[in-house]
Design a protein around this motif. Structure first.
Motif, PDB file in Angstrom:
ATOM      1  N   ALA A   1      32.848  37.370   5.754  1.00 49.75           N
ATOM      2  CA  ALA A   1      33.840  37.677   4.723  1.00 49.75           C
ATOM      3  C   ALA A   1      35.097  36.826   4.900  1.00 49.75           C
ATOM      4  O   ALA A   1      35.612  36.232   3.943  1.00 49.75           O
ATOM      5  N   VAL A   2      35.570  36.754   6.133  1.00 51.62           N
ATOM      6  CA  VAL A   2      36.794  36.005   6.422  1.00 51.62           C
ATOM      7  C   VAL A   2      36.620  34.521   6.121  1.00 51.62           C
ATOM      8  O   VAL A   2      37.467  33.886   5.503  1.00 51.62           O
ATOM      9  N   TRP A   3      35.488  33.991   6.539  1.00 48.83           N
ATOM     10  CA  TRP A   3      35.219  32.564   6.336  1.00 48.83           C
ATOM     11  C   TRP A   3      35.079  32.251   4.843  1.00 48.83           C
ATOM     12  O   TRP A   3      35.552  31.225   4.362  1.00 48.83           O
ATOM     13  N   GLY A   4      34.444  33.164   4.125  1.00 52.11           N
ATOM     14  CA  GLY A   4      34.285  32.980   2.688  1.00 52.11           C
ATOM     15  C   GLY A   4      35.634  32.959   1.988  1.00 52.11           C
ATOM     16  O   GLY A   4      35.890  32.125   1.116  1.00 52.11           O
ATOM     17  N   GLN A   5      36.487  33.863   2.410  1.00 51.34           N
ATOM     18  CA  GLN A   5      37.830  33.942   1.841  1.00 51.34           C
ATOM     19  C   GLN A   5      38.579  32.630   2.082  1.00 51.34           C
ATOM     20  O   GLN A   5      39.170  32.061   1.169  1.00 51.34           O
ATOM     21  N   MET A   6      38.484  32.150   3.307  1.00 50.74           N
ATOM     22  CA  MET A   6      39.139  30.890   3.625  1.00 50.74           C
ATOM     23  C   MET A   6      38.610  29.768   2.741  1.00 50.74           C
ATOM     24  O   MET A   6      39.372  28.981   2.202  1.00 50.74           O
ATOM     25  N   GLY A   7      37.289  29.736   2.592  1.00 56.10           N
ATOM     26  CA  GLY A   7      36.697  28.722   1.733  1.00 56.10           C
ATOM     27  C   GLY A   7      37.355  28.684   0.373  1.00 56.10           C
ATOM     28  O   GLY A   7      37.779  27.624  -0.081  1.00 56.10           O
ATOM     29  N   SER A   8      37.488  29.847  -0.245  1.00 57.02           N
ATOM     30  CA  SER A   8      38.028  29.791  -1.600  1.00 57.02           C
ATOM     31  C   SER A   8      39.486  29.350  -1.627  1.00 57.02           C
ATOM     32  O   SER A   8      39.935  28.756  -2.604  1.00 57.02           O
ATOM     33  N   ALA A   9      40.221  29.604  -0.541  1.00 61.77           N
ATOM     34  CA  ALA A   9      41.602  29.113  -0.496  1.00 61.77           C
ATOM     35  C   ALA A   9      41.656  27.582  -0.412  1.00 61.77           C
ATOM     36  O   ALA A   9      42.666  26.980  -0.707  1.00 61.77           O
ATOM     37  N   TRP A  10      40.554  26.968  -0.004  1.00 58.02           N
ATOM     38  CA  TRP A  10      40.554  25.511   0.160  1.00 58.02           C
ATOM     39  C   TRP A  10      39.652  24.816  -0.844  1.00 58.02           C
ATOM     40  O   TRP A  10      39.201  23.693  -0.627  1.00 58.02           O
ATOM     41  N   GLY A  11      39.346  25.517  -1.926  1.00 58.71           N
ATOM     42  CA  GLY A  11      38.597  24.875  -2.988  1.00 58.71           C
ATOM     43  C   GLY A  11      37.109  24.706  -2.727  1.00 58.71           C
ATOM     44  O   GLY A  11      36.488  23.800  -3.262  1.00 58.71           O
ATOM     45  N   ILE A  12      36.565  25.598  -1.898  1.00 59.47           N
ATOM     46  CA  ILE A  12      35.127  25.580  -1.650  1.00 59.47           C
ATOM     47  C   ILE A  12      34.566  26.893  -2.181  1.00 59.47           C
ATOM     48  O   ILE A  12      35.184  27.932  -2.008  1.00 59.47           O
ATOM     49  N   SER A  13      33.412  26.834  -2.822  1.00 56.10           N
ATOM     50  CA  SER A  13      32.886  28.062  -3.385  1.00 56.10           C
ATOM     51  C   SER A  13      32.691  29.133  -2.311  1.00 56.10           C
ATOM     52  O   SER A  13      32.218  28.853  -1.207  1.00 56.10           O
TER      53      SER A  13
END
Lengths: 198, 198
Positions: free
Chosen positions: A15-27
């Motif tokens: 969950a945390v990694w996914g959240q980070m992804g979206s903050a950096w423009g990764i799906s």
DNA sequence: CGGAAGTTTCAGAAACGATTGAAAATCAGC
DNA sequence: GCTGATTTTCAATCGTTTCTGAAACTTCCG
């Protein structure tokens, strides 16, 4: 597999990694798939991922493909099993080198190219053509563009140093810098040791 | 103001910069507003921005506020005019230092905190509690988390070095690295000179 | 070949974030 | 403390991106 402690921690990480992804423009899903593979450490197949992340087959397939393209996940074949399994790059530094390499290639390089084009549009020739009054404005405009261009050129160079095979040197430098920076400037968090990761 | 050459180049720059913004998880409009202020070089008021970018007052206001929070745009007051004007940071390096500072604060630091929490969840104590069989899995899981944590710690340190007032040193180092990296490893693009930007 | 197992594609649906616009708040000067 | 100019807020709307699921495709094996 027991559904407690470890699984729970894995889910949180995902969950945390996914959240980070979206903050950096990764799906988000792509980041989640990667997170699952990374934290799990072992090869998983499409069905494992679908089940664990509750996503569709299509989505799982697309995300896997994208991660393969990024070079941070690799295919694994198992004898006597036709399914494809996937495994995440487990060296953190190698992973980030791959990410930097790809993002430079996909986003920064094209950006630089476009910036150059724009710069050409108002090059010395063009400025003169447009009339004497515009001179100062053109000059200032070009100067701003040039500064940006120079910055990105430097960025490109640093990134090449980091990404290249010889980049290990930079990695070591980063650790030292990180240590100094953390100790001298940061809020005094435990700086840990400087032992090698690779 | 003549609506040719320069304006056209500015519009192109705005579009390109906005596009880049969305690739990096920044609202397109916010990036466009910043682009306009940067490339224009002079202070603009809300109405100027609304008109030039064809966006609503609310959007313009929100975006300005966000840019102010990021510290890459500042308020400018003009005598005899009640309107507020805004001006972009014109030093490219200062601008990127501000961006790095903010993104670390907003995204990386919270991420690290959460990672620490997850790590605690499966700390040595927890692993023992869960039963002897789980030992190896817990250990491997914790090792992966620790590697990530160590990476982010290094990143934090490097970023502090870059962002701090003393960070000018790193900036110079980056230029040298950029030069070496570009010349030695890159595809032979013109490396330009190494004259100071500030 | 034929068919089973697995993977990829893609049009439409759903979810999410961005944007608007009008109302509320703020503020400078009288 | 009122007035008019300016800025901020926020619920509703809009647009984009992501996700689904079923169909098409590929591959492997008997």
């Amino acid at each position: 597999m027991q559904p407690t402690q470890l699984n729970e921690a894995q889910d949180r990480f995902v969950a945390v990694w996914g959240q980070m992804g979206s903050a950096w423009g990764i799906s988000r899903t792509m980041a989640e798939v990667h997170a699952l593979l990374y934290i799990t450490g072992e090869p998983l197949c499409t069905d494992d991922i679908m089940e664990r992340l509750r996503i569709s087959r299509g989505n799982a397939s697309m995300s896997m493909r994208a991660l393969l393209d990024w070079g941070i996940v690799e295919r694994v074949h198992r004898r006597g099993d036709r399914k494809e399994y996937f495994k995440a790059e487990s060296d953190v530094w190698a992973m980030f080198r791959a990410i930097v390499r790809e993002r430079m290639k996909r986003e920064v390089d094209p950006l630089r190219a476009q910036l150059y084009e724009i710069r050409d549009q108002t090059g010395e020739r063009a400025g003169e053509r447009a009339g004497r009054e515009q001179g100062p404005d053109f000059l200032a405009h070009n100067k701003r563009l040039d500064e940006l261009l120079r910055f990105f050129q430097t960025l490109e160079g640093v990134s090449n140093s980091f990404v290249s095979p010889a980049g290990r040197g930079l990695q070591a430098a980063a650790k030292i810098l990180g240590y100094i920076g953390g100790a001298a400037i940061g809020p005094g968090k435990d700086a840990g040791d400087t032992k090698e990761a690779g």
